[in-house]
Each structure stands twice: as structure tokens, then as C-alpha cells.
Write a protein that holds these residues in place. Structure first.
Motif, PDB file in Angstrom:
ATOM      1  N   VAL A 133      -0.257  -7.580  -4.975  1.00 56.92           N
ATOM      2  CA  VAL A 133      -1.477  -6.989  -4.417  1.00 56.92           C
ATOM      3  C   VAL A 133      -1.240  -5.563  -3.932  1.00 56.92           C
ATOM      4  O   VAL A 133      -2.186  -4.797  -3.753  1.00 56.92           O
ATOM      5  CB  VAL A 133      -2.013  -7.871  -3.269  1.00 56.92           C
ATOM      6  CG1 VAL A 133      -3.342  -7.358  -2.730  1.00 56.92           C
ATOM      7  CG2 VAL A 133      -2.172  -9.313  -3.738  1.00 56.92           C
ATOM      8  N   THR A 134       0.027  -5.175  -3.729  1.00 62.20           N
ATOM      9  CA  THR A 134       0.306  -3.871  -3.126  1.00 62.20           C
ATOM     10  C   THR A 134      -0.079  -2.706  -4.034  1.00 62.20           C
ATOM     11  O   THR A 134      -0.342  -1.607  -3.545  1.00 62.20           O
ATOM     12  CB  THR A 134       1.793  -3.745  -2.748  1.00 62.20           C
ATOM     13  OG1 THR A 134       2.602  -3.916  -3.925  1.00 62.20           O
ATOM     14  CG2 THR A 134       2.174  -4.783  -1.705  1.00 62.20           C
ATOM     15  N   ALA A 141      -1.677 -14.875  -6.047  1.00 60.19           N
ATOM     16  CA  ALA A 141      -0.981 -15.595  -4.975  1.00 60.19           C
ATOM     17  C   ALA A 141      -0.503 -16.969  -5.449  1.00 60.19           C
ATOM     18  O   ALA A 141       0.668 -17.326  -5.287  1.00 60.19           O
ATOM     19  CB  ALA A 141      -1.907 -15.735  -3.771  1.00 60.19           C
ATOM     20  N   GLY A 165       5.857 -10.660   4.960  1.00 58.73           N
ATOM     21  CA  GLY A 165       4.649  -9.914   4.638  1.00 58.73           C
ATOM     22  C   GLY A 165       4.841  -8.421   4.856  1.00 58.73           C
ATOM     23  O   GLY A 165       4.406  -7.592   4.042  1.00 58.73           O
ATOM     24  N   THR A 196       6.818 -15.483  -0.006  1.00 60.61           N
ATOM     25  CA  THR A 196       5.839 -14.545   0.547  1.00 60.61           C
ATOM     26  C   THR A 196       5.924 -13.201  -0.165  1.00 60.61           C
ATOM     27  O   THR A 196       4.895 -12.582  -0.474  1.00 60.61           O
ATOM     28  CB  THR A 196       6.067 -14.366   2.054  1.00 60.61           C
ATOM     29  OG1 THR A 196       6.033 -15.640   2.698  1.00 60.61           O
ATOM     30  CG2 THR A 196       5.000 -13.472   2.663  1.00 60.61           C
ATOM     31  N   ALA A 200       7.213  -7.011   2.140  1.00 61.28           N
ATOM     32  CA  ALA A 200       6.572  -6.903   0.829  1.00 61.28           C
ATOM     33  C   ALA A 200       5.739  -5.633   0.703  1.00 61.28           C
ATOM     34  O   ALA A 200       5.569  -5.108  -0.398  1.00 61.28           O
ATOM     35  CB  ALA A 200       5.691  -8.126   0.580  1.00 61.28           C
ATOM     36  N   VAL A 201       5.209  -5.121   1.798  1.00 61.71           N
ATOM     37  CA  VAL A 201       4.449  -3.862   1.769  1.00 61.71           C
ATOM     38  C   VAL A 201       5.394  -2.665   1.782  1.00 61.71           C
ATOM     39  O   VAL A 201       5.159  -1.659   1.105  1.00 61.71           O
ATOM     40  CB  VAL A 201       3.479  -3.785   2.963  1.00 61.71           C
ATOM     41  CG1 VAL A 201       2.779  -2.431   3.008  1.00 61.71           C
ATOM     42  CG2 VAL A 201       2.446  -4.903   2.885  1.00 61.71           C
ATOM     43  N   SER A 209       7.436  -7.461  -8.169  1.00 59.20           N
ATOM     44  CA  SER A 209       7.020  -8.826  -8.484  1.00 59.20           C
ATOM     45  C   SER A 209       8.000  -9.500  -9.432  1.00 59.20           C
ATOM     46  O   SER A 209       8.439 -10.640  -9.200  1.00 59.20           O
ATOM     47  CB  SER A 209       5.625  -8.820  -9.115  1.00 59.20           C
ATOM     48  OG  SER A 209       4.673  -8.260  -8.230  1.00 59.20           O
ATOM     49  N   VAL A 227       4.179 -13.487  -3.444  1.00 53.40           N
ATOM     50  CA  VAL A 227       2.724 -13.584  -3.335  1.00 53.40           C
ATOM     51  C   VAL A 227       2.091 -12.248  -2.973  1.00 53.40           C
ATOM     52  O   VAL A 227       1.053 -11.868  -3.520  1.00 53.40           O
ATOM     53  CB  VAL A 227       2.351 -14.661  -2.287  1.00 53.40           C
ATOM     54  CG1 VAL A 227       0.864 -14.579  -1.933  1.00 53.40           C
ATOM     55  CG2 VAL A 227       2.687 -16.052  -2.813  1.00 53.40           C
ATOM     56  N   VAL A 228       2.720 -11.494  -2.073  1.00 58.07           N
ATOM     57  CA  VAL A 228       2.099 -10.274  -1.538  1.00 58.07           C
ATOM     58  C   VAL A 228       2.303  -9.059  -2.438  1.00 58.07           C
ATOM     59  O   VAL A 228       1.386  -8.245  -2.610  1.00 58.07           O
ATOM     60  CB  VAL A 228       2.648  -9.980  -0.116  1.00 58.07           C
ATOM     61  CG1 VAL A 228       2.103  -8.652   0.410  1.00 58.07           C
ATOM     62  CG2 VAL A 228       2.282 -11.113   0.831  1.00 58.07           C
TER      63      VAL A 228
END
Length: 494
Positions: A71-72, A212, A117, A64, A120-121, A409, A67-68
Motif C-alpha cells: 500500500v505504501t 492485505a 506497521g 505485517t 513497513a512505511v 513486498s 501486508v502494509v
């Protein structure tokens, strides 16, 4: 965009409060990345699942994150600091509460995904806010404190879980964290301030599934490849990793195309800065070697030396504390002496410790292992704090979020590569030793030594990269630059 020039000046005391909230919150969420390691046997019995299925409680968390995080970079530029913090903590707390009450294994697995999730942020949010608020001359000191979050929290996870499991049910792993997380979320919402104005912008919907699927498949394939014969993947792990690598390549191609015409999901222009690229390479190679070593240590201590999971956790605590205590001191030294004088000795010490671990055997004293682990942790502190600080410091403000996302990442990919590599080597050499007539413990000890040997080779490569680290040029904000760098600035010689 989290742009410093759009940020009202904050007093030093206010900056300290903001960063302390984010550091403590990130510590809490990162602790959960490795907290399930010691609970696997108990969960297998309670939920009647296989070891491979139970292992997904850790694998899903890492997947996770992979994947996330890509995008951050886009996300953090389009929401306020308070919104990003609220989303991260809400996801984490929802996942934690669900995990504590999970009536069945699939529910617990879903809860871990929700937790991850939020984590990851939180990680890129911390790094981006730090770079935005802290002036260049103080970043080493502040980043030293952040080292406690990035490295110590995952290292303490197994130790904390060992103690909690000794006290009672596995649900304590979540029940103990939940009130702390709630307190941090409430305090953060009250005291946190926005550090920039978000800028609306389009999202490339083709990039999202490419990121993702690509990063997810790559990390999953490498993780299953490292599991060797224990892997129960329906598709060969090597094929999954290859598909993931191809999709990541397509993602990169798409971002390069978008950079010429519109806004990319992940701005790869950060890689045109030599100092950032060198720091990124050093971080990746170091992380590969260290994650491999961290995977091997519990196996060695429990299966070869015969220690319990609790004893193993307690033995590894001093190393984590060493890194945490050294972090701020190394940060101060960075502000004074720069990165090269710290990174090279740190990388040499790390490589030396990994090489000595490769000589460990069945009769090696756990106290010697403890001393080597403490020395290894000290070496890591002298590498990671200057690398993170100097790498991000050369980027212009509009690339802070993207640089943090790239670091995060590739950190996940490096962890998966390192784990797959050392476990594959360990398993292969252990099988060969068993075929040659060694008993089970002796064969495993041989495999572990070879695994540490691979980590030591990666440590030597890290020393080579550390020699390329130079004192970075003055960061763009120090020159009054708010626009994208010119080619000359991006490729400035050391």
C-alpha cells in the motif's frame, strides 16, 4: 506525489542531513525485525506459551510488513515526507513502549504488529526519498550507505538481543531502543524537509483487502510450511499459501485493469523496465537463498556445534560489520564501473560460500564458519548495493515509490519462500537420517547440510541472473523526462 520536479533545490549539506535522518531511523526500526529471536525461550517460560505461539512474535512482524508495504506505493505519493516520517516513527515508538510494558503475551504480540506497521512505511520512504534527492552519478555511493540499513540491521538483531538478554530482562530489548527512537523522531521532525508536493488521488478499496489478504496469507502459509511438524496452523499451510497466491493474482489483475482507466494502488508498469525486472529477479532469488542460510546458521551453531545463543550472536557480528563497511566502498565502485562488474563476482562468491557451508559437519571449526560468514557477507554487499541502485535508477520519478514498494513486498515473500524451502528440506532429510540410525545431532547435521545445499542451488541461479545484468540506460530525469515512458524506452535493449 514525491516528484523531483516539484522539489525546491536543496543544498548538498541539506540532502545529507535528510538522508542521514532517514537512514539512522530505518536502522533503528529494522533492527527490531530480528531482535526477538534469542528471547523466545525466556518468553515461553515467563508467559507460559508454546514455542509455536512465541514464534509469532517474529512471524507477525514479517506478516505485517508483507501486508502494509504494497500500500505504501500509493500512500507515499499522497502525503508529505514529514507526514510519512511522523506516522512511521509514531507507530514504531507506540509499539515499542507498549512492548516494554506488556503485562501479557497478547499485548506483546499486538505491540509487535504496531512496530512493524511503522517499519513497513519507513523502508519505502527511505528508498523513494533517496531516488528523488540524489543525482544519478552519486546514487551508488549513497545506496552503499543504505546497504547498512537493509542488510546489516536485521543481521545484528540476534547479536544485540543476545547481549541485552545477558544483562537482564527481555524488556531491555525495547527499553534500550525506545530513547534512541524518541531522539531520532524529535530530531527528524525538526530537520526533515518535504521532498515533493503530494497529489490527491482516489484509492481503489477493492485492491486494499486483496493486497492485505493475498500477501498476508501467502507469507503466513509459506512460513508455516517451513515450520513443518512444529506448525500448529488450524488450516494446512499449503492451502493457506495457495489461497494467498490466488488473491495476489487477483490483486495483480486488478492493478493491470486500473492502469488502463485510473490510478492503481501499486503501479506494475515498473516491471516493464527490463533492468528493473532483472534486478528484481536477482534480488528475489538471492534473498531466498540467503534468508534460508541465515535461518540455518543459528540452528547449526547451537544444535550441532553446541554454542550458546550469546556465542552464536557474537560469531555472526563480524559478517554484519563486513557488509556495513563494504557498502559505501561498493557504492563508490558502482558509480565508477557500473553494476555488471560488481554483481557477477559478488554472486559467484555468495554461491561458493553457500556450497562450502553445505559441506560443514559436526567437527567443523566455528572459526571456519566465521570466515565463511564474513566472505558470504562480502559477496552480498557486492550484489545488493548495485542491484538496488541500478534497478530503481531506470524508473521515471513517478514510479519511484511504486518500485520501492514492489521491491519491499517481494523481499518479504522471498524471505518466506526461502525459509520454507530450506527448513522443509532440512527437516525431511534429518528425519530420514534419524530413521537410518544416526543420532539426533548427526541427523540434524545431515539435514542442515541439505538445507545449505538448497541455498547453494539458489545461489547458482542467482549467478545466472547476474549475468543478465547490464549497465542501465540514462535514467528518465537525466533526459529531462517527466512523463510516463514510451514503450520503446520501457523495453530498451541492453
Amino acid at each position: 506525489m514525491l516528484a523531483p520536479h516539484a522539489t525546491p533545490p536543496l543544498s548538498p549539506a541539506r540532502v545529507t542531513v535528510v538522508l542521514r535522518i532517514l537512514v539512522l531511523s530505518t536502522f533503528v526500526v529494522l533492527l527490531n525485525e530480528t531482535i526477538m529471536v534469542n528471547a523466545i525461550p525466556r518468553l515461553m517460560r515467563e508467559f507460559e506459551v508454546s514455542a509455536a505461539a512465541a514464534g509469532w512474535l517474529s512471524t507477525s512482524f514479517m506478516l505485517t510488513m508483507a501486508v502494509v508495504i504494497p500500500v505504501t506505493g500509493w500512500f507515499l505519493q499522497r502525503v508529505t515526507t514529514r507526514t510519512a516520517f511522523g506516522l512511521a516513527m509514531s507507530l514504531f515508538l507506540a509499539g515499542t513502549a507498549l512492548a516494554a510494558a506488556a503485562p501479557a503475551f497478547p499485548v506483546l504480540l499486538a505491540a509487535r504488529v504496531i512496530q512493524a506497521g511503522g517499519t513497513a512505511v519507513m523502508m519505502p520512504l527511505l528508498m523513494t526519498t533517496l531516488m528523488t534527492l540524489v543525482p544519478p552519478q552519486d546514487r551508488g555511493r549513497v545506496m552503499g550507505n543504505v546497504t547498512l540499513v537493509i542488510s546489516v540491521a536485521p543481521a545484528l538483531g540476534p547479536a544485540v538481543s543476545g547481549v541485552l538478554l545477558q544483562l537482564g530482562t527481555w524488556r531491555l530489548l525495547f527499553l534500550a531502543v525506545l530513547p534512541i527512537g524518541v531522539a531520532m523522531a524529535l530530531f527528524g521532525r525538526r530537520k526533515l524537509v518535504d521532498t515533493g508536493e503530494p497529489v490527491a488521488g482516489p484509492i481503489d478499496w477493492l485492491s486494499v483487502p486483496l493486497a492485505a489478504a493475498g500477501f498476508g496469507a501467502l507469507v503466513y502459509g509459506l512460513s508455516e510450511l517451513g515450520a513443518g511438524k512444529a506448525s500448529h496452523a488450524p488450516v494446512p499451510p499449503a492451502a493457506t499459501a495457495l489461497v494467498g497466491a490466488v488473491l495476489v493474482g487477483l490483486f495483480v489483475w486488478r492493478q493491470l485493469a486500473l492502469q488502463r482507466s485510473s490510478t492503481p494502488l501499486l503501479d506494475l508498469r515498473a516491471l516493464t523496465f527490463r533492468h528493473f525486472a532483472v534486478a528484481l529477479g536477482l534480488m528475489c532469488v538471492s534473498f531466498m537463498g540467503l534468508m534460508g542460510a541465515f535461518i540455518l546458521l543459528p540452528i547449526y551453531l547451537q544444535e550441532v556445534c553446541g554454542l550458546s545463543s550469546l556465542q552464536t550472536g557474537l560469531l555472526l557480528i563480524p559478517g554484519g560489520l563486513t557488509m556495513g563497511l563494504l557498502g559505501p566502498q561498493v557504492g563508490k565502485l558502482y558509480d565508477r564501473f557500473g553494476a555488471p562488474r560488481l554483481v557477477v563476482p559478488g554472486a559467484v562468491l555468495t554461491a561458493l560460500c553457500l556450497a562450502l557451508f553445505a559441506l560443514a559437519g559436526e567437527q567443523t571449526s566455528p572459526w571456519l564458519v566465521l570466515a565463511l560468514h564474513v566472505a558470504l557477507s562480502a559477496g552480498m554487499a557486492f550484489v545488493f548495493t548495485p542491484v538496488f541502485t541500478s534497478g530503481l535508477s531506470v524508473l521515471p520519478p513517478h514510479l519511484y515509490a511504486h518500485g520501492s514498494a514492489i521491491l519491499g513486498s517481494l523481499q518479504q515473500v522471498s524471505a518466506a519462500v526461502g525459509t520454507a524451502l530450506v527448513i522443509s528440506v532440512m527437516s525431511g532429510r534429518a528425519a530420514t537420517a534419524a530413521a537410518e540410525g544416526h543420532d539426533a545431532t548427526g541427523a540434524l547435521a545431515t539435514g542442515v547440510r541439505w538445507g545449505f545445499g538448497i541455498s547453494a542451488v539458489l545461489g547458482v541461479l542467482a549467478v545466472g541472473l547476474a549475468l543478465l545484468v547490464r549497465t542501465p540506460p540514462a535514467p528518465p530525469e537525466a533526459k529531462g523526462e517527466e512523463s510516463a515512458p514510451t514503450d520503446e524506452a520501457a523495453h530498451a535493449p541492453s
